[in-house]
Design a protein around this motif. Sequence first.
Motif, short mmCIF file in Angstrom:
data_model
loop_
_atom_site.label_atom_id
_atom_site.label_comp_id
_atom_site.label_asym_id
_atom_site.label_seq_id
_atom_site.Cartn_x
_atom_site.Cartn_y
_atom_site.Cartn_z
N HIS A 22 0.67 -1.43 -0.28
CA HIS A 22 0.07 0.18 -0.05
C HIS A 22 0.80 0.71 0.54
O HIS A 22 1.81 1.38 0.54
N ILE A 23 1.26 2.09 -0.77
CA ILE A 23 1.93 2.80 -1.68
C ILE A 23 0.75 4.55 -1.54
O ILE A 23 -0.02 4.40 -1.87
N VAL A 66 -4.09 -0.60 -7.25
CA VAL A 66 -6.15 -0.33 -7.45
C VAL A 66 -6.16 -0.04 -5.68
O VAL A 66 -5.32 -0.36 -4.59
N THR A 67 -7.53 1.02 -5.22
CA THR A 67 -7.51 1.56 -4.33
C THR A 67 -8.38 0.48 -3.12
O THR A 67 -8.69 -0.05 -3.88
N TYR A 68 -8.99 0.92 -1.96
CA TYR A 68 -9.18 0.37 -1.25
C TYR A 68 -10.53 0.16 -1.15
O TYR A 68 -11.57 -0.87 -1.03
N ASP A 69 -11.67 1.44 -1.73
CA ASP A 69 -12.87 0.75 -2.92
C ASP A 69 -12.66 0.82 -4.38
O ASP A 69 -13.70 0.68 -4.85
N ASN A 70 -11.57 -0.33 -4.83
CA ASN A 70 -11.77 -1.27 -5.91
C ASN A 70 -12.35 -0.28 -7.05
O ASN A 70 -13.12 -0.33 -7.99
N ARG A 71 -11.14 0.91 -6.51
CA ARG A 71 -10.90 2.07 -8.17
C ARG A 71 -9.19 1.67 -8.69
O ARG A 71 -8.19 1.10 -8.00
N ARG A 72 -9.54 1.74 -9.91
CA ARG A 72 -8.25 1.17 -10.69
C ARG A 72 -7.42 3.21 -11.31
O ARG A 72 -8.42 3.30 -11.49
N ILE A 73 -6.32 2.78 -10.52
CA ILE A 73 -5.06 4.17 -11.03
C ILE A 73 -4.22 3.38 -11.58
O ILE A 73 -3.46 2.82 -11.52
N ILE A 74 -4.13 4.42 -12.67
CA ILE A 74 -2.93 4.08 -13.77
C ILE A 74 -1.80 5.14 -14.21
O ILE A 74 -2.08 5.87 -14.08
#
Length: 323
Positions: A126-127, A147-155
């Motif tokens: 977790h960064i 991937v965030t804790y609310d299940n969003r994908r970040i690139i």
Amino acid sequence: MLLAKTFGDTVLEFLANQGWDVLLVISIIVIAYVGIKLISSVLTKILYKSKIDGSAIAFYIAIVKVFLWILAIFAVADVLSIPTSSLVVGLSSVALAIALALKDSLSNLANGILIIYNKPFRRGDHIEIDGVDGVIKNIKLFTTELVTYDNRRIILPNSKVVNGTIINNTSLATRRISQVYSVSYDADPDLVEKVLRESYESNKLVNRNPKVSVYLSSHGESAVNFTVKCWTDTDDYWTVYNAMPRIVFDNFAKNGISIPYNQLDVHFDSNAFNPTVTHSAENNSTGLSAEKTETPLAYGKSAADRKEANGTTSEGLNENENL
């Protein structure tokens, strides 16, 4: 008809002379496509069983694919009797043009190699990177996926990852929790510290060494603030962090420790509702002066009584006018 016949003869002549080469080129491309997919699949399974960080596997597979396709291109060139030197020159020119057009992408590629080499994080860490936080999913040629804790994908582009400030929250075995609790000024500080310390020490997920630290940290406008610091395993951080406020709340209630909240006390001045106002008047021509005093309004009385009390009868008005 003559044109169609001429074109057909040309095609047949080409197939007669170069047909084998064309068939061979098509075969090389098909074999390369199937072979590269098969090799990538097998290599992926091998790498996942090895000690290599899972987030970097996609990066390694991409490098292998690029290398195998280059070999396939050279094989096709050899079949078509294209000189290797000419092909190298051509590829170099194309590479230079691509490099100038995609310099940012090549920067991301180079930074991806730096990430793999330096290993500032691993898959599952977790960064936080310049305000963006999430769990590492993959490191690719040009991007890093979270991937965030609310299940969003970040690139994120690899260049932003390398040039940004990286905070790795899970790279070490333990973490410290720091929480602040506000109590009334009427509360006994020694009792508050005792309740807080016992509340944290009763939690089995809180480490005993270092010991739990409790101290009065600040004085607020309507409350005294106590800070509690304790250590726990990284995997248990959020479990302890979210559980302790409820435990402390219940223990405060059992020991009669009140938690303050903002409130407003309003004080009314009775004189503000029944003012006595004095007016002064001066006759500039005669130098005479007169003073009129209005008595407080008599609330709750009849209209006539209020008029009489306030000196607003007709006689009163005439007297004032004569003055």
